[in-house]
Motif scaffolding. Structure first.
Motif, PDB file in Angstrom:
ATOM      1  N   LEU A 182      33.228  16.301  17.536  1.00 21.30           N
ATOM      2  CA  LEU A 182      32.136  16.544  18.080  1.00 21.30           C
ATOM      3  C   LEU A 182      31.514  17.700  17.914  1.00 21.30           C
ATOM      4  N   ARG A 183      32.091  18.962  17.778  1.00 20.50           N
ATOM      5  CA  ARG A 183      31.652  20.162  17.629  1.00 20.50           C
ATOM      6  C   ARG A 183      31.190  20.424  16.082  1.00 20.50           C
ATOM      7  N   SER A 184      32.101  19.669  15.380  1.00 21.60           N
ATOM      8  CA  SER A 184      31.719  19.808  13.675  1.00 21.60           C
ATOM      9  C   SER A 184      30.307  19.386  13.422  1.00 21.60           C
ATOM     10  N   GLU A 185      29.797  18.310  14.198  1.00 20.43           N
ATOM     11  CA  GLU A 185      28.297  17.842  13.887  1.00 20.43           C
ATOM     12  C   GLU A 185      27.345  18.365  14.868  1.00 20.43           C
ATOM     13  N   PHE A 186      27.649  18.559  16.099  1.00 22.36           N
ATOM     14  CA  PHE A 186      26.992  19.001  17.201  1.00 22.36           C
ATOM     15  C   PHE A 186      27.465  20.469  17.822  1.00 22.36           C
ATOM     16  N   SER A 187      27.264  21.468  17.029  1.00 23.92           N
ATOM     17  CA  SER A 187      27.829  22.645  17.708  1.00 23.92           C
ATOM     18  C   SER A 187      27.408  23.252  19.085  1.00 23.92           C
ATOM     19  N   ALA A 188      26.013  22.566  19.425  1.00 24.52           N
ATOM     20  CA  ALA A 188      25.411  23.454  20.558  1.00 24.52           C
ATOM     21  C   ALA A 188      25.527  22.411  21.733  1.00 24.52           C
ATOM     22  N   VAL A 189      26.203  21.632  21.626  1.00 24.99           N
ATOM     23  CA  VAL A 189      26.457  20.501  22.808  1.00 24.99           C
ATOM     24  C   VAL A 189      27.469  20.921  23.758  1.00 24.99           C
ATOM     25  N   SER A 190      27.168  20.930  24.961  1.00 23.06           N
ATOM     26  CA  SER A 190      28.268  21.374  25.897  1.00 23.06           C
ATOM     27  C   SER A 190      29.072  20.384  26.298  1.00 23.06           C
ATOM     28  N   ILE A 191      30.561  20.457  26.332  1.00 18.68           N
ATOM     29  CA  ILE A 191      31.685  19.481  26.484  1.00 18.68           C
ATOM     30  C   ILE A 191      32.252  19.994  27.681  1.00 18.68           C
ATOM     31  N   GLY A 192      32.422  18.822  28.477  1.00 18.46           N
ATOM     32  CA  GLY A 192      33.317  18.830  29.817  1.00 18.46           C
ATOM     33  C   GLY A 192      34.532  17.845  29.863  1.00 18.46           C
ATOM     34  N   VAL A 193      35.480  17.905  30.444  1.00 20.66           N
ATOM     35  CA  VAL A 193      36.314  16.987  30.888  1.00 20.66           C
ATOM     36  C   VAL A 193      36.671  16.857  32.277  1.00 20.66           C
ATOM     37  N   GLY A 194      36.907  15.538  32.879  1.00 25.41           N
ATOM     38  CA  GLY A 194      36.915  15.354  34.375  1.00 25.41           C
ATOM     39  C   GLY A 194      38.263  14.226  34.252  1.00 25.41           C
ATOM     40  N   GLY A 195      38.698  14.135  35.439  1.00 25.78           N
ATOM     41  CA  GLY A 195      39.587  13.164  35.883  1.00 25.78           C
ATOM     42  C   GLY A 195      40.995  13.463  35.709  1.00 25.78           C
ATOM     43  N   GLY A 196      41.672  13.559  36.958  1.00 24.42           N
ATOM     44  CA  GLY A 196      43.138  13.739  36.808  1.00 24.42           C
ATOM     45  C   GLY A 196      43.781  15.054  36.375  1.00 24.42           C
ATOM     46  N   VAL A 197      42.756  16.222  36.288  1.00 22.08           N
ATOM     47  CA  VAL A 197      43.154  17.612  35.971  1.00 22.08           C
ATOM     48  C   VAL A 197      43.310  18.302  37.366  1.00 22.08           C
ATOM     49  N   ASP A 198      44.708  18.990  37.327  1.00 23.68           N
ATOM     50  CA  ASP A 198      45.236  19.796  38.433  1.00 23.68           C
ATOM     51  C   ASP A 198      45.949  20.835  37.990  1.00 23.68           C
ATOM     52  N   LEU A 199      46.422  21.718  38.773  1.00 21.26           N
ATOM     53  CA  LEU A 199      46.883  22.987  38.251  1.00 21.26           C
ATOM     54  C   LEU A 199      48.208  22.573  37.216  1.00 21.26           C
ATOM     55  N   GLU A 200      48.872  21.434  37.194  1.00 21.13           N
ATOM     56  CA  GLU A 200      49.939  21.208  36.406  1.00 21.13           C
ATOM     57  C   GLU A 200      49.567  21.221  34.928  1.00 21.13           C
ATOM     58  N   ASN A 201      48.385  20.626  34.690  1.00 23.17           N
ATOM     59  CA  ASN A 201      47.843  20.275  33.311  1.00 23.17           C
ATOM     60  C   ASN A 201      46.682  21.025  32.852  1.00 23.17           C
ATOM     61  N   VAL A 202      45.985  21.892  33.829  1.00 26.97           N
ATOM     62  CA  VAL A 202      44.759  22.389  33.382  1.00 26.97           C
ATOM     63  C   VAL A 202      44.949  23.262  32.321  1.00 26.97           C
ATOM     64  N   GLY A 203      45.963  23.957  31.861  1.00 31.39           N
ATOM     65  CA  GLY A 203      45.922  24.924  30.607  1.00 31.39           C
ATOM     66  C   GLY A 203      46.045  23.858  29.415  1.00 31.39           C
ATOM     67  N   ASP A 204      46.919  22.707  29.496  1.00 34.98           N
ATOM     68  CA  ASP A 204      46.671  21.686  28.269  1.00 34.98           C
ATOM     69  C   ASP A 204      44.919  21.195  28.008  1.00 34.98           C
ATOM     70  N   TYR A 205      44.394  21.143  29.102  1.00 32.42           N
ATOM     71  CA  TYR A 205      42.895  20.833  29.085  1.00 32.42           C
ATOM     72  C   TYR A 205      42.108  21.779  28.240  1.00 32.42           C
TER      73      TYR A 205
END
Length: 281
Positions: free
Chosen positions: A229-252
């Protein structure tokens, strides 16, 4: 500064004291002067001490915050001191202690998530949702800020975020068409879109979306999608949600997203506090 209004303080106190404090009343000690000290029993991030002070003051005691929200406490830290009659102190202490305990739990978990995410991606933002316990939103959001997080949306009035459930009522229009319609109507305001695939993300951004938020995507897949997505739209802001907690936040955080959206801090274990009383001579 406390975020609780006068009526909210009364409501919290009335829940614990609907009529009389029978124990204090029958002991005949209501007017005896004393001091209550709120003490941390474990290490963490303090939040809600200003609200606790407001609770004591509401019942006629005087209260001084010895530490402020956002500071780290250790076992034995005295965070608040209140003075007044035993009746007032007993009316306030459980409510005040519970507020600090629960809010500090949220703040502590938030701080841990922020630290874990930024060890991997120093620029990433950990943002919490509006999915707080009903009636406690301002308190829980204050705790998030004390922990170093940000608030994704305080309410539905904050910004435009298009979900799949909105499209159910869009009269058969596709995602791109709906986004273009929103961009034409809202002027300067950003338009965000929750997406579940790379194809939906491209469709949304090509139609003018300023922000896309991937929902329940595993980190390995997300890393690839963010890169494409960034390779074509460098200015877009990208987020993620759903099931993120302390155990996996580093991976995300390692996927390169700008924003990690979570409700996990709201389910944190309360931080342990106690209240110690002493009688004034």
């Amino acid at each position: 500064m406390s975020v609780l209004m006068d009526g909210e303080l009364e409501s919290l106190l009335r829940e614990d004291l609907p009529h009389f404090d029978l124990t204090t009343l029958y002991l005949g000690i209501s007017e005896e002067r004393g001091t209550a000290r709120l003490v941390a029993r474990s290490k963490g991030v303090l939040a809600g001490v200003e609200e606790a002070a407001a609770v004591y003051e509401k019942v006629g005691a005087s209260a001084e915050c010895l530490m402020r929200s956002g500071l780290e406490v250790v076992e034995g830290s005295v965070v608040l001191e209140a003075r007044g009659g035993a009746g007032a102190l007993h009316a306030a202490w459980r409510v005040a202690q519970a507020l600090v305990s629960y809010m500090s739990g949220v703040a502590t978990y938030t701080r841990l998530m922020v630290e874990a995410a930024r060890r991997v991606n120093p620029r990433v933002v950990v943002a919490t949702t509006r999915q707080t316990p009903p009636g406690f939103r301002r308190l829980w959001l204050k705790a998030v800020l004390a922990g170093g997080g940000v608030v994704h949306r305080q309410s539905l009035s904050d910004e435009i975020l298009l979900f799949r459930n909105h499209l159910v009522f869009a009269g058969g229009r596709g995602l791109g068409e709906v986004v273009r319609s929103l961009k034409a109507r809202v002027g300067y305001k950003r338009v965000g879109v929750e997406v579940g695939s790379l194809e939906e993300a491209f469709e949304a951004v090509e139609a003018g979306a300023d922000y896309v938020q991937f929902d329940h995507v595993d980190p390995a897949t997300l890393r690839s999608w963010v890169s494409r997505l960034r390779s074509e739209f460098s200015a877009v802001s990208i987020g993620v949600g759903g099931g993120v907690d302390l155990e996996n936040v580093g991976d995300y955080a390692a996927t390169g997203v700008d924003v990690i959206v979570t409700s996990a801090p709201y389910h944190a274990k309360p931080l342990d506090f106690t209240t110690l009383f002493s009688r004034q001579p």
